[in-house]
Scaffold this motif. Structure first.
Motif, PDB file in Angstrom:
ATOM      1  N   GLN A  60     -34.250   3.200  -8.471  1.00 47.39           N
ATOM      2  CA  GLN A  60     -33.781   2.845  -7.142  1.00 47.39           C
ATOM      3  C   GLN A  60     -34.435   3.745  -6.094  1.00 47.39           C
ATOM      4  N   ALA A  61     -35.096   3.129  -5.146  1.00 50.55           N
ATOM      5  CA  ALA A  61     -35.827   3.861  -4.113  1.00 50.55           C
ATOM      6  C   ALA A  61     -35.311   3.480  -2.742  1.00 50.55           C
ATOM      7  N   CYS A  62     -35.269   4.465  -1.836  1.00 50.61           N
ATOM      8  CA  CYS A  62     -34.954   4.185  -0.437  1.00 50.61           C
ATOM      9  C   CYS A  62     -36.223   3.678   0.242  1.00 50.61           C
ATOM     10  N   GLN A  63     -36.181   2.452   0.724  1.00 51.67           N
ATOM     11  CA  GLN A  63     -37.325   1.948   1.463  1.00 51.67           C
ATOM     12  C   GLN A  63     -37.191   2.222   2.961  1.00 51.67           C
ATOM     13  N   GLY A  64     -36.014   2.691   3.345  1.00 53.15           N
ATOM     14  CA  GLY A  64     -35.771   3.050   4.736  1.00 53.15           C
ATOM     15  C   GLY A  64     -35.707   4.557   4.913  1.00 53.15           C
ATOM     16  N   SER A  65     -34.890   4.997   5.863  1.00 54.69           N
ATOM     17  CA  SER A  65     -34.814   6.415   6.216  1.00 54.69           C
ATOM     18  C   SER A  65     -33.869   7.178   5.291  1.00 54.69           C
ATOM     19  N   GLN A  94     -26.256   3.863   2.749  1.00 56.43           N
ATOM     20  CA  GLN A  94     -26.879   2.630   2.293  1.00 56.43           C
ATOM     21  C   GLN A  94     -27.591   1.887   3.423  1.00 56.43           C
ATOM     22  N   ARG A  95     -27.011   1.925   4.591  1.00 55.87           N
ATOM     23  CA  ARG A  95     -27.586   1.155   5.700  1.00 55.87           C
ATOM     24  C   ARG A  95     -28.959   1.688   6.091  1.00 55.87           C
ATOM     25  N   SER A  96     -29.116   3.002   6.148  1.00 59.17           N
ATOM     26  CA  SER A  96     -30.407   3.573   6.540  1.00 59.17           C
ATOM     27  C   SER A  96     -31.373   3.648   5.359  1.00 59.17           C
ATOM     28  N   CYS A  97     -30.858   3.900   4.167  1.00 56.15           N
ATOM     29  CA  CYS A  97     -31.705   4.002   2.981  1.00 56.15           C
ATOM     30  C   CYS A  97     -32.285   2.652   2.585  1.00 56.15           C
ATOM     31  N   ALA A  98     -31.492   1.603   2.678  1.00 49.72           N
ATOM     32  CA  ALA A  98     -31.907   0.263   2.247  1.00 49.72           C
ATOM     33  C   ALA A  98     -32.453   0.311   0.826  1.00 49.72           C
ATOM     34  N   PRO A  99     -31.623   0.688  -0.157  1.00 47.57           N
ATOM     35  CA  PRO A  99     -32.117   0.877  -1.522  1.00 47.57           C
ATOM     36  C   PRO A  99     -32.656  -0.409  -2.133  1.00 47.57           C
ATOM     37  N   THR A 100     -33.683  -0.247  -2.943  1.00 46.74           N
ATOM     38  CA  THR A 100     -34.275  -1.370  -3.660  1.00 46.74           C
ATOM     39  C   THR A 100     -34.842  -0.844  -4.975  1.00 46.74           C
ATOM     40  N   ASP A 103     -31.080  10.656  -6.215  1.00 44.85           N
ATOM     41  CA  ASP A 103     -30.470   9.339  -6.350  1.00 44.85           C
ATOM     42  C   ASP A 103     -30.394   8.647  -4.997  1.00 44.85           C
ATOM     43  N   ALA A 104     -30.745   7.369  -4.981  1.00 41.64           N
ATOM     44  CA  ALA A 104     -30.668   6.607  -3.735  1.00 41.64           C
ATOM     45  C   ALA A 104     -29.240   6.561  -3.197  1.00 41.64           C
ATOM     46  N   GLY A 105     -28.268   6.678  -4.094  1.00 38.81           N
ATOM     47  CA  GLY A 105     -26.870   6.662  -3.684  1.00 38.81           C
ATOM     48  C   GLY A 105     -26.450   7.885  -2.896  1.00 38.81           C
ATOM     49  N   ASN A 106     -27.307   8.904  -2.825  1.00 44.12           N
ATOM     50  CA  ASN A 106     -26.991  10.092  -2.031  1.00 44.12           C
ATOM     51  C   ASN A 106     -27.104   9.838  -0.526  1.00 44.12           C
ATOM     52  N   TYR A 107     -27.759   8.750  -0.167  1.00 49.63           N
ATOM     53  CA  TYR A 107     -28.077   8.487   1.237  1.00 49.63           C
ATOM     54  C   TYR A 107     -27.251   7.305   1.753  1.00 49.63           C
TER      55      TYR A 107
END
Length: 236
Positions: A215-220, A186-192, A180-184
């Motif tokens: 929901q995918a992390c487009q960042g780190s 938010q600032r570094s994950c930048a979910p989209t 889940d993108a919510g595991n990361y």
């Protein structure tokens, strides 16, 4: 949903060990249900042309941007319903399954959800008239922005590589863990919201696009992968 970081590679490896690695011909046998934000309805597509946009229909749509393939590895041997390792062609060898002879889709297994992750089966069905081989790990990544732009890192591998020979009309699967993108953070994950997945069959330089809203992390993700994929011949 857990909001704490997790180690998806360990979770996926544990799931595979618990459920068993088998070549899938027509599904899997387990209990429970996968949840956490992804549709269980299969999206089917195949493509030999990575130049088209994924914003078209899920059947026959293609990604436009390239992604790093994780396909190709020294395999061990596995067989199951509809899959064997003994079929030969007129040349004495079974060729690799070309992208034009594969339907590639994603579906939910009948069991295998874990806290903070969703598990999916990537299916490969031989639509050609001859047997063909899939060997090792598919390459998988999120794509989005309506034009096939890769989002985040490509899937990391887990488990042992396998070789599956598909007779015409038969299929095999590869297990995909989606954290889940919510595991990361938010600032570094930048979910989209991703448009779906770009999937390279093992050893292929051409990919299929499979539509799937997620929901995918487009960042780190800080070194903890959001996508982890098993070899073909693996079921949940």
């Amino acid at each position: 949903m857990s909001t704490r970081r997790l180690r998806p590679v360990l979770a996926a490896t544990a799931l595979v060990a618990a459920l068993g690695l088998t070549a899938c011909g027509n599904g899997l046998e387990s209990s429970g249900s996968a949840s956490t934000g992804l549709s269980g309805s299969p999206s089917e597509t195949s493509s030999a042309d990575p130049s088209a946009s994924p914003s078209t229909s899920s059947t026959g749509s293609r990604p436009s941007s390239s992604a790093t393939s994780t396909g190709g590895s020294s395999p061990t041997t596995s067989s199951g319903s509809g899959a064997s390792t003994t079929s030969t062609s007129s040349t004495g060898r079974v060729g690799r399954c070309p992208i034009g002879s594969l339907d590639v889709g994603v579906r939910s297994p009948s069991g295998g959800a874990a806290a903070g992750s969703t598990y999916l089966l990537i299916s490969f069905r031989n639509t050609g008239s001859r047997s063909c081989v899939l060997d090792g790990f598919p390459g998988v990544s999120f794509v989005g922005e309506g034009d096939g732009t890769q989002l985040g890192a490509a899937a990391e591998r887990t488990g042992t590589a396998r070789t599956v020979t598909l007779a015409p009309g038969r299929s095999t699967t590869s297990l995909l863990q989606v954290a889940d993108a919510g595991n990361y953070p938010q600032r570094s994950c930048a979910p989209t919201t991703a448009d779906g997945f770009r999937v390279y069959p093992p050893g292929s330089t051409e990919a299929a696009f499979v539509e799937q809203s997620v929901q995918a992390c487009q960042g780190s993700t800080g070194g903890s992968p959001q996508l982890v994929v098993s070899s073909v011949g693996t079921s949940g």
